[in-house]
Design a protein around this motif. Structure first.
Motif, PDB file in Angstrom:
ATOM      1  N   LEU A  18       0.865  -1.186   0.000  1.00  0.00           N
ATOM      2  CA  LEU A  18       0.000   0.000   0.000  1.00  0.00           C
ATOM      3  C   LEU A  18       0.897   1.230   0.000  1.00  0.00           C
ATOM      4  O   LEU A  18       2.033   1.181   0.484  1.00  0.00           O
ATOM      5  CB  LEU A  18      -0.905   0.046   1.223  1.00  0.00           C
ATOM      6  N   ARG A  19       0.340   2.319  -0.523  1.00  0.00           N
ATOM      7  CA  ARG A  19       1.058   3.587  -0.491  1.00  0.00           C
ATOM      8  C   ARG A  19       0.160   4.644   0.137  1.00  0.00           C
ATOM      9  O   ARG A  19      -0.934   4.912  -0.354  1.00  0.00           O
ATOM     10  CB  ARG A  19       1.452   4.025  -1.895  1.00  0.00           C
ATOM     11  N   LEU A  20       0.640   5.223   1.227  1.00  0.00           N
ATOM     12  CA  LEU A  20      -0.082   6.288   1.901  1.00  0.00           C
ATOM     13  C   LEU A  20       0.453   7.644   1.455  1.00  0.00           C
ATOM     14  O   LEU A  20       1.648   7.788   1.167  1.00  0.00           O
ATOM     15  CB  LEU A  20       0.069   6.168   3.416  1.00  0.00           C
ATOM     16  N   SER A  21      -0.442   8.616   1.423  1.00  0.00           N
ATOM     17  CA  SER A  21      -0.063   9.988   1.099  1.00  0.00           C
ATOM     18  C   SER A  21      -0.628  10.918   2.153  1.00  0.00           C
ATOM     19  O   SER A  21      -1.680  10.645   2.734  1.00  0.00           O
ATOM     20  CB  SER A  21      -0.613  10.406  -0.269  1.00  0.00           C
ATOM     21  N   CYS A  22       0.061  12.017   2.379  1.00  0.00           N
ATOM     22  CA  CYS A  22      -0.422  13.030   3.316  1.00  0.00           C
ATOM     23  C   CYS A  22      -0.066  14.391   2.739  1.00  0.00           C
ATOM     24  O   CYS A  22       1.116  14.727   2.619  1.00  0.00           O
ATOM     25  CB  CYS A  22       0.195  12.841   4.684  1.00  0.00           C
ATOM     26  N   ALA A  23      -1.093  15.158   2.385  1.00  0.00           N
ATOM     27  CA  ALA A  23      -0.889  16.468   1.795  1.00  0.00           C
ATOM     28  C   ALA A  23      -1.202  17.565   2.802  1.00  0.00           C
ATOM     29  O   ALA A  23      -2.266  17.549   3.437  1.00  0.00           O
ATOM     30  CB  ALA A  23      -1.778  16.626   0.569  1.00  0.00           C
ATOM     31  N   ALA A  24      -0.279  18.494   2.936  1.00  0.00           N
ATOM     32  CA  ALA A  24      -0.470  19.633   3.833  1.00  0.00           C
ATOM     33  C   ALA A  24      -0.966  20.830   3.032  1.00  0.00           C
ATOM     34  O   ALA A  24      -0.507  21.076   1.916  1.00  0.00           O
ATOM     35  CB  ALA A  24       0.829  19.974   4.534  1.00  0.00           C
ATOM     36  N   SER A  25      -1.895  21.569   3.617  1.00  0.00           N
ATOM     37  CA  SER A  25      -2.417  22.756   2.951  1.00  0.00           C
ATOM     38  C   SER A  25      -2.687  23.845   3.984  1.00  0.00           C
ATOM     39  O   SER A  25      -2.702  23.601   5.185  1.00  0.00           O
ATOM     40  CB  SER A  25      -3.706  22.433   2.191  1.00  0.00           C
ATOM     41  N   GLY A  26      -2.896  25.066   3.467  1.00  0.00           N
ATOM     42  CA  GLY A  26      -3.167  26.180   4.361  1.00  0.00           C
ATOM     43  C   GLY A  26      -1.973  27.117   4.447  1.00  0.00           C
ATOM     44  O   GLY A  26      -1.167  27.205   3.536  1.00  0.00           O
ATOM     45  N   SER A  27      -1.872  27.781   5.585  1.00  0.00           N
ATOM     46  CA  SER A  27      -0.793  28.734   5.793  1.00  0.00           C
ATOM     47  C   SER A  27       0.481  27.989   6.166  1.00  0.00           C
ATOM     48  O   SER A  27       0.619  27.478   7.276  1.00  0.00           O
ATOM     49  CB  SER A  27      -1.164  29.703   6.925  1.00  0.00           C
TER      50      SER A  27
END
Length: 121
Positions: A18-27
Protein backbone atom coordinates in the motif's frame (compact mmCIF):
# COMPACT_ATOMS: atom_id res chain seq x y z
CA UNK A 1 -4.92 27.23 9.43
CA UNK A 2 -2.90 24.15 8.49
CA UNK A 3 -4.59 20.91 7.46
CA UNK A 4 -3.12 17.46 6.79
CA UNK A 5 -5.19 15.14 4.64
CA UNK A 6 -4.23 11.48 4.37
CA UNK A 7 -5.19 8.93 1.76
CA UNK A 8 -4.27 5.46 0.59
CA UNK A 9 -5.27 3.19 3.44
CA UNK A 10 -7.28 0.03 2.98
CA UNK A 11 -7.41 -3.73 3.22
CA UNK A 12 -4.61 -5.85 1.79
CA UNK A 13 -3.44 -9.44 2.12
CA UNK A 14 -0.21 -10.30 3.86
CA UNK A 15 2.72 -9.78 1.53
CA UNK A 16 0.93 -7.02 -0.34
CA UNK A 17 1.68 -3.33 -0.68
CA UNK A 18 0.00 0.00 0.00
CA UNK A 19 1.06 3.59 -0.49
CA UNK A 20 -0.08 6.29 1.90
CA UNK A 21 -0.06 9.99 1.10
CA UNK A 22 -0.42 13.03 3.32
CA UNK A 23 -0.89 16.47 1.79
CA UNK A 24 -0.47 19.63 3.83
CA UNK A 25 -2.42 22.76 2.95
CA UNK A 26 -3.17 26.18 4.36
CA UNK A 27 -0.79 28.73 5.79
CA UNK A 28 2.66 27.16 5.44
CA UNK A 29 5.98 28.94 5.58
CA UNK A 30 8.18 25.90 6.04
CA UNK A 31 7.78 22.18 6.68
CA UNK A 32 10.59 20.64 8.68
CA UNK A 33 10.14 16.98 9.54
CA UNK A 34 7.39 14.97 7.81
CA UNK A 35 6.56 11.53 9.09
CA UNK A 36 4.20 8.76 10.03
CA UNK A 37 2.99 7.18 13.26
CA UNK A 38 0.66 4.26 13.77
CA UNK A 39 -1.59 3.00 16.52
CA UNK A 40 -2.88 -0.54 16.74
CA UNK A 41 -5.87 -1.46 18.92
CA UNK A 42 -4.89 -1.55 22.58
CA UNK A 43 -1.40 -0.22 21.90
CA UNK A 44 0.33 3.11 22.16
CA UNK A 45 0.96 5.26 19.13
CA UNK A 46 4.43 4.54 17.77
CA UNK A 47 6.70 6.24 15.22
CA UNK A 48 6.99 4.50 11.87
CA UNK A 49 9.19 6.68 9.68
CA UNK A 50 10.12 10.28 9.04
CA UNK A 51 12.08 12.43 6.63
CA UNK A 52 13.75 15.74 7.35
CA UNK A 53 13.83 18.79 5.08
CA UNK A 54 17.37 17.78 4.07
CA UNK A 55 16.20 14.31 3.08
CA UNK A 56 17.49 12.30 6.03
CA UNK A 57 15.20 9.38 6.81
CA UNK A 58 14.53 7.39 9.97
CA UNK A 59 12.60 4.16 10.39
CA UNK A 60 11.20 2.15 13.24
CA UNK A 61 12.92 -1.18 13.69
CA UNK A 62 9.83 -3.17 12.77
CA UNK A 63 9.49 -1.58 9.31
CA UNK A 64 13.11 -1.25 8.21
CA UNK A 65 13.67 -2.81 4.82
CA UNK A 66 9.93 -2.95 4.06
CA UNK A 67 8.68 0.66 4.23
CA UNK A 68 10.02 3.71 2.40
CA UNK A 69 9.22 7.30 3.34
CA UNK A 70 9.64 10.14 0.86
CA UNK A 71 8.48 13.72 0.39
CA UNK A 72 7.61 16.05 -2.46
CA UNK A 73 8.31 19.55 -1.25
CA UNK A 74 6.62 21.17 -4.25
CA UNK A 75 3.38 19.44 -3.29
CA UNK A 76 3.83 19.61 0.49
CA UNK A 77 3.22 15.89 0.50
CA UNK A 78 4.80 12.98 2.32
CA UNK A 79 4.44 9.38 1.19
CA UNK A 80 4.81 6.01 2.86
CA UNK A 81 5.38 3.07 0.55
CA UNK A 82 4.62 -0.10 2.48
CA UNK A 83 5.76 -3.42 1.03
CA UNK A 84 5.74 -6.98 2.38
CA UNK A 85 2.92 -6.05 4.71
CA UNK A 86 2.27 -8.26 7.71
CA UNK A 87 -0.84 -8.64 9.90
CA UNK A 88 1.15 -6.92 12.65
CA UNK A 89 1.18 -3.76 10.51
CA UNK A 90 -2.58 -3.40 10.99
CA UNK A 91 -3.19 -0.02 12.60
CA UNK A 92 -4.46 3.48 12.06
CA UNK A 93 -1.66 5.44 10.40
CA UNK A 94 -1.27 9.15 11.16
CA UNK A 95 0.93 11.65 9.40
CA UNK A 96 2.76 14.07 11.63
CA UNK A 97 4.55 17.18 10.44
CA UNK A 98 6.57 19.91 12.07
CA UNK A 99 5.34 23.04 10.30
CA UNK A 100 6.13 26.71 10.65
CA UNK A 101 2.92 28.44 9.53
CA UNK A 102 4.44 31.89 9.02
CA UNK A 103 7.81 33.57 9.30
CA UNK A 104 6.75 35.28 12.51
CA UNK A 105 5.51 32.06 14.10
CA UNK A 106 7.28 29.10 15.68
CA UNK A 107 7.09 25.60 14.29
CA UNK A 108 4.65 23.17 15.85
CA UNK A 109 3.40 19.66 15.29
CA UNK A 110 0.33 18.92 13.22
CA UNK A 111 -1.50 15.61 12.84
CA UNK A 112 -3.61 14.09 10.12
CA UNK A 113 -6.96 12.49 10.83
CA UNK A 114 -5.64 8.96 10.42
CA UNK A 115 -6.17 6.28 7.81
CA UNK A 116 -6.88 2.62 8.53
CA UNK A 117 -4.54 -0.05 7.22
CA UNK A 118 -5.69 -3.64 7.65
CA UNK A 119 -3.52 -6.59 6.66
CA UNK A 120 -5.23 -9.97 6.50
CA UNK A 121 -3.37 -13.23 6.99
Amino acid sequence: QVQLVESGGGLVQAGGSLRLSCAASGSIFRINVMGWYRQAPGKQREPVADVTSSGRVNYGDSVKGRFTVSRDNAKNTVYLQMNSLEPEDTAVYYCNEDIRPAIIERSKAYWGQGTQVTVSS
